[in-house]
Design a protein around this motif. Structure first.
Motif, PDB file in Angstrom:
ATOM      1  N   VAL A  99     -14.055  43.504 102.718  1.00  0.00           N
ATOM      2  CA  VAL A  99     -12.908  43.922 103.533  1.00  0.00           C
ATOM      3  C   VAL A  99     -12.489  45.357 103.247  1.00  0.00           C
ATOM      4  N   GLY A 100     -13.091  45.994 102.238  1.00  0.00           N
ATOM      5  CA  GLY A 100     -12.734  47.379 101.943  1.00  0.00           C
ATOM      6  C   GLY A 100     -13.706  48.005 100.967  1.00  0.00           C
ATOM      7  N   LEU A 101     -13.918  49.319 101.085  1.00  0.00           N
ATOM      8  CA  LEU A 101     -14.794  50.074 100.191  1.00  0.00           C
ATOM      9  C   LEU A 101     -14.035  51.268  99.628  1.00  0.00           C
ATOM     10  N   LYS A 102     -14.267  51.553  98.339  1.00  0.00           N
ATOM     11  CA  LYS A 102     -13.619  52.690  97.704  1.00  0.00           C
ATOM     12  C   LYS A 102     -14.532  53.262  96.632  1.00  0.00           C
ATOM     13  N   VAL A 103     -14.794  54.560  96.702  1.00  0.00           N
ATOM     14  CA  VAL A 103     -15.628  55.217  95.699  1.00  0.00           C
ATOM     15  C   VAL A 103     -14.867  55.298  94.380  1.00  0.00           C
ATOM     16  N   VAL A 104     -15.543  54.955  93.282  1.00  0.00           N
ATOM     17  CA  VAL A 104     -14.928  54.991  91.955  1.00  0.00           C
ATOM     18  C   VAL A 104     -15.760  55.898  91.053  1.00  0.00           C
ATOM     19  N   PRO A 105     -15.154  56.404  89.958  1.00  0.00           N
ATOM     20  CA  PRO A 105     -15.869  57.355  89.094  1.00  0.00           C
ATOM     21  C   PRO A 105     -17.115  56.786  88.420  1.00  0.00           C
ATOM     22  N   GLY A 106     -17.077  55.509  88.067  1.00  0.00           N
ATOM     23  CA  GLY A 106     -18.224  54.946  87.373  1.00  0.00           C
ATOM     24  C   GLY A 106     -18.201  53.439  87.366  1.00  0.00           C
ATOM     25  N   PRO A 107     -19.249  52.823  86.812  1.00  0.00           N
ATOM     26  CA  PRO A 107     -19.353  51.354  86.835  1.00  0.00           C
ATOM     27  C   PRO A 107     -18.340  50.652  85.930  1.00  0.00           C
ATOM     28  N   ASP A 108     -17.718  51.391  85.005  1.00  0.00           N
ATOM     29  CA  ASP A 108     -16.752  50.782  84.083  1.00  0.00           C
ATOM     30  C   ASP A 108     -15.306  50.965  84.543  1.00  0.00           C
ATOM     31  N   THR A 109     -15.109  51.456  85.744  1.00  0.00           N
ATOM     32  CA  THR A 109     -13.756  51.689  86.262  1.00  0.00           C
ATOM     33  C   THR A 109     -13.001  50.361  86.353  1.00  0.00           C
ATOM     34  N   ARG A 110     -11.746  50.381  85.900  1.00  0.00           N
ATOM     35  CA  ARG A 110     -10.908  49.183  85.983  1.00  0.00           C
ATOM     36  C   ARG A 110     -10.132  49.202  87.300  1.00  0.00           C
ATOM     37  N   ILE A 111     -10.151  48.091  87.980  1.00  0.00           N
ATOM     38  CA  ILE A 111      -9.474  47.953  89.271  1.00  0.00           C
ATOM     39  C   ILE A 111      -8.293  47.007  89.113  1.00  0.00           C
ATOM     40  N   ILE A 112      -7.193  47.318  89.796  1.00  0.00           N
ATOM     41  CA  ILE A 112      -6.019  46.442  89.758  1.00  0.00           C
ATOM     42  C   ILE A 112      -6.410  45.065  90.289  1.00  0.00           C
ATOM     43  N   PRO A 113      -6.225  44.020  89.487  1.00  0.00           N
ATOM     44  CA  PRO A 113      -6.612  42.668  89.932  1.00  0.00           C
ATOM     45  C   PRO A 113      -5.578  42.067  90.875  1.00  0.00           C
ATOM     46  N   TRP A 114      -5.654  42.441  92.148  1.00  0.00           N
ATOM     47  CA  TRP A 114      -4.655  41.978  93.108  1.00  0.00           C
ATOM     48  C   TRP A 114      -4.614  40.464  93.209  1.00  0.00           C
ATOM     49  N   GLY A 115      -5.756  39.817  93.034  1.00  0.00           N
ATOM     50  CA  GLY A 115      -5.765  38.367  93.106  1.00  0.00           C
ATOM     51  C   GLY A 115      -4.899  37.736  92.033  1.00  0.00           C
ATOM     52  N   ILE A 116      -4.986  38.264  90.800  1.00  0.00           N
ATOM     53  CA  ILE A 116      -4.171  37.741  89.700  1.00  0.00           C
ATOM     54  C   ILE A 116      -2.697  38.012  89.969  1.00  0.00           C
ATOM     55  N   ILE A 117      -2.391  39.200  90.500  1.00  0.00           N
ATOM     56  CA  ILE A 117      -0.998  39.552  90.799  1.00  0.00           C
ATOM     57  C   ILE A 117      -0.434  38.617  91.864  1.00  0.00           C
ATOM     58  N   ILE A 118      -1.198  38.366  92.931  1.00  0.00           N
ATOM     59  CA  ILE A 118      -0.753  37.462  93.990  1.00  0.00           C
ATOM     60  C   ILE A 118      -0.563  36.056  93.439  1.00  0.00           C
ATOM     61  N   LEU A 119      -1.500  35.614  92.584  1.00  0.00           N
ATOM     62  CA  LEU A 119      -1.403  34.283  91.997  1.00  0.00           C
ATOM     63  C   LEU A 119      -0.165  34.163  91.109  1.00  0.00           C
ATOM     64  N   THR A 120       0.124  35.222  90.336  1.00  0.00           N
ATOM     65  CA  THR A 120       1.313  35.219  89.479  1.00  0.00           C
ATOM     66  C   THR A 120       2.583  35.128  90.311  1.00  0.00           C
ATOM     67  N   LEU A 121       2.640  35.922  91.384  1.00  0.00           N
ATOM     68  CA  LEU A 121       3.816  35.872  92.265  1.00  0.00           C
ATOM     69  C   LEU A 121       3.963  34.489  92.902  1.00  0.00           C
ATOM     70  N   LEU A 122       2.835  33.874  93.265  1.00  0.00           N
ATOM     71  CA  LEU A 122       2.879  32.542  93.853  1.00  0.00           C
ATOM     72  C   LEU A 122       3.428  31.517  92.863  1.00  0.00           C
ATOM     73  N   VAL A 123       2.999  31.621  91.597  1.00  0.00           N
ATOM     74  CA  VAL A 123       3.507  30.705  90.571  1.00  0.00           C
ATOM     75  C   VAL A 123       5.002  30.907  90.378  1.00  0.00           C
ATOM     76  N   ILE A 124       5.451  32.182  90.372  1.00  0.00           N
ATOM     77  CA  ILE A 124       6.882  32.460  90.213  1.00  0.00           C
ATOM     78  C   ILE A 124       7.675  31.866  91.372  1.00  0.00           C
ATOM     79  N   VAL A 125       7.160  32.017  92.587  1.00  0.00           N
ATOM     80  CA  VAL A 125       7.843  31.451  93.755  1.00  0.00           C
ATOM     81  C   VAL A 125       7.925  29.925  93.655  1.00  0.00           C
ATOM     82  N   LEU A 126       6.818  29.289  93.254  1.00  0.00           N
ATOM     83  CA  LEU A 126       6.812  27.829  93.142  1.00  0.00           C
ATOM     84  C   LEU A 126       7.773  27.346  92.064  1.00  0.00           C
TER      85      LEU A 126
END
Length: 206
Positions: free
Chosen positions: A135-162
């Motif tokens: 669903v999206g492409l983004k050039v990163v500096p290298g193979p070890d680049t850390r990406i914001i884990p949006w899935g974990i963030i969404i899951l955390t917010l869902l748990v807080i809501v529940l």
């Protein structure tokens, strides 16, 4: 009965976990090595494929865009590139053609790699012949680049809501529902005592 209850909740939790694991966004850092368009005949695995591109007719067989890539460890990973439109999951992806052109512009070799973070959902299964949807492409500096884990963030917010909904429900039940049951129980006891007293008088019992 207790085991049946726990079994039921384990099944529900397992179903929700699988549902979220498939639909939540994740990121793969890869090197794109090619793109292609293949004719796909949909069968029993059709639920794992998105709808046709917006504006095209629905069919059991159609052309699907694919993005071929290689992970930093050398393993291959193939993505499909399909619109999600206004359906589920709600990524509102309408630009699969543009994404394919972007992927083609980022093709690189192992000698001069361009590392790309691919945002996607879904699974790759050779047995089921299914692919994650990019669903999206983004050039990163290298193979070890850390990406914001949006899935974990969404899951955390869902748990807080529940948990918030659960706390509100417990407060509502404690303040409104439980007193009604207590009043009803007291009324029932009073009615039972009244009926017993009437019956005793009716049969002449003192």
């Amino acid at each position: 009965m207790r085991y049946v209850k726990w079994g039921f909740w384990l099944v529900v939790i397992g179903f929700v976990a699988v549902f979220l694991h498939y639909n939540l966004p994740r990121h793969d850092i890869v090197r794109i090595v090619g793109t292609e368009v293949r004719r796909v005949d949909f069968g029993e695995n059709s639920i794992f494929w998105a709808a046709p591109d917006v504006g095209t007719a629905t069919a059991t067989s159609r052309d699907v865009r694919f993005i071929n890539s290689v992970r930093p460890n050398g393993k291959t990973l193939v993505f499909r590139n399909e619109d999600t439109g206004w359906g589920w999951p709600p990524y509102f992806k309408l630009d699969s053609s543009d994404l394919q052109a972007q992927a083609e512009s980022l093709i690189s070799t192992s000698a001069d790699p361009i590392w790309v973070s691919v945002t996607r959902y879904g699974w790759r299964s050779r047995w089921l012949t299914i692919y994650p949807n990019a669903v999206g492409l983004k050039v990163v500096p290298g193979p070890d680049t850390r990406i914001i884990p949006w899935g974990i963030i969404i899951l955390t917010l869902l748990v807080i809501v529940l948990l918030t909904i659960r706390a509100m429900w417990l407060q509502f039940r404690q303040r409104s529902i439980d007193p009604l049951f207590e009043d009803a129980s007291e009324a029932w006891d009073d009615a039972e005592e009244g009926a017993k007293g009437w019956f005793d008088r009716f049969i002449g019992r003192k």
